[in-house]
Write an enzyme that holds these catalytic residues in place. Structure first.
Site: not given
Ligand SMILES: Cc1ncc(COP(=O)(O)O)c(C=O)c1O
Length: 343
Positions: A76, A78-80, A82
């Protein structure tokens, strides 16, 4: 060599530089009536830390050994996970392309801003399913390979049988720290979504003779069609890589969706109170998407007498989501004593 010895020798990069501290949450424990410790994986050196760094230490050692020049990760926007991949790429001098769901936002907030700062190439693919995202990632890998890159693609949430070994090691790290305090963790509670954290802790616990109960608090719906089966396959796969003779079954996967609330990133009754309690009693920050839901679960289970202490709350990071304007507003307005402060 025993499986534990093999685990101690798996190729691993040191992306953190130190063992994360474990601390007794004294006033929080008094408040809820159960002894609770906190394993501070929110503290670290690479890219604002968090649980993904442990997974990447193992996964990227493997990627580098295989000549990777370019990391690809999907998630996503807002992914932690990535964000952690982008940060690790910067730290290792690798190129990085991120495939991100949803459209580019109007404002560069949170992890997205960090992804850019860490030098990742970001590609936005709109609102598509996890399955379609995976297909797009495959095409991206082919495109980059045709351009001469040696690509290593990280799975969703960086969760895999290999990366969960980072958390099997972490279990041993915690066990040693607790034993230095004369304690044994009877229960470990952590936020869970892609499953690498849970699978790794379950495997680590198994390798040490099942001393603890590992409880995963599910914070995202529908990550896999068979969540328990997928988590189990990571743990079993990790055991296989070590040549460990541990018979892990579905019964060893202990997860609950009781604290999902309205869904991923959406409200759960009690989550803002839990964030407030931990911050005001201990100065420790958790976010409403991940670790806040695990803390809310701890508070609730303690109130029902369903938690065996000593408990370790595994802080998996992600705390900077509290700066996201929409969450910041909700946190502020949910804290009664701030209602009288005029901004
Ligand atoms: C802050 C935080 N906590 C917990 C989790 C869940 O960990 P896992 O994906 O290993 O289940 C994530 C994963 O996205 C996370 O970013």
């Amino acid at each position: 060599m025993t499986a534990l010895e093999t685990l101690g020798q798996i190729p691993r990069l040191d992306l953190r530089g130190f063992a994360s501290p474990v601390q007794l949450l004294e006033r929080f424990s008094q408040e809820i009536g159960v002894e609770v410790w906190c394993k501070r994986d929110d503290i670290g050196t690479v890219g604002l830390a968090g649980n993904k760094v442990r997974k990447l230490e193992v996964e990227l050692a493997y990627a580098l050994a295989n000549g990777a020049t370019h990391l690809v990760a999907e998630g996503s926007r807002l992914s932690n996970a990535t964000r952690a991949v982008a940060a690790a790429s910067a730290a290792l001098g690798l190129k990085c392309t991120l495939l991100l769901c949803h459209d580019a936002p109007n404002e560069p907030v949170g992890n997205l801003m960090l992804d850019g700062l860490f030098g990742a190439d970001m590609r936005f693919v709109g609102d598509i399913s996890w399955h379609e995202l995976g297909q797009r990632a495959e095409s991206l890998v082919s495109e980059l390979e045709q351009a001469g890159e040696k690509v290593y693609r990280l799975p969703i949430g960086c969760a895999s049988e290999r990366s969960c070994l980072g958390f099997a090691l972490a279990y041993g790290e915690l066990r040693q720290q607790m034993s230095q305090q004369g304690r044994t963790a009877r229960t470990i509670v952590h936020a869970s979504s892609s499953g690498g954290t849970h699978a790794g802790l379950v495997l680590g616990n198994a390798l040490h003779g099942f001393e603890s109960e590992i409880r995963g608090i599910v914070v995202a719906e529908d990550v896999y069609s068979d969540v328990v089966g997928t988590y189990l396959s990571f743990a079993q796969g990790g055991a296989r890589l070590l040549g460990a003779q541990v018979a892990l079954t579905r019964d060893h996967i202990n997860i609950t969706e009781d604290y999902l609330g309205e869904g991923y990133g959406l409200p759960l009754a009690g989550v803002y109170e839990a964030i407030d309690l931990l911050a005001s009693k201990e100065g420790v920050v958790v976010d409403p998407i991940y670790s806040g839901k695990a803390v809310a679960a701890i508070v609730d289970l303690a109130s029902k007498n369903e938690l065996k202490g000593p408990v370790v709350f595994w802080h998996t990071g992600g705390y900077h989501a509290v700066f996201d304007p929409s969450y910041a507003k909700r946190i502020w307005s949910s804290i009664g004593r701030l209602a009288t402060v005029t901004l």
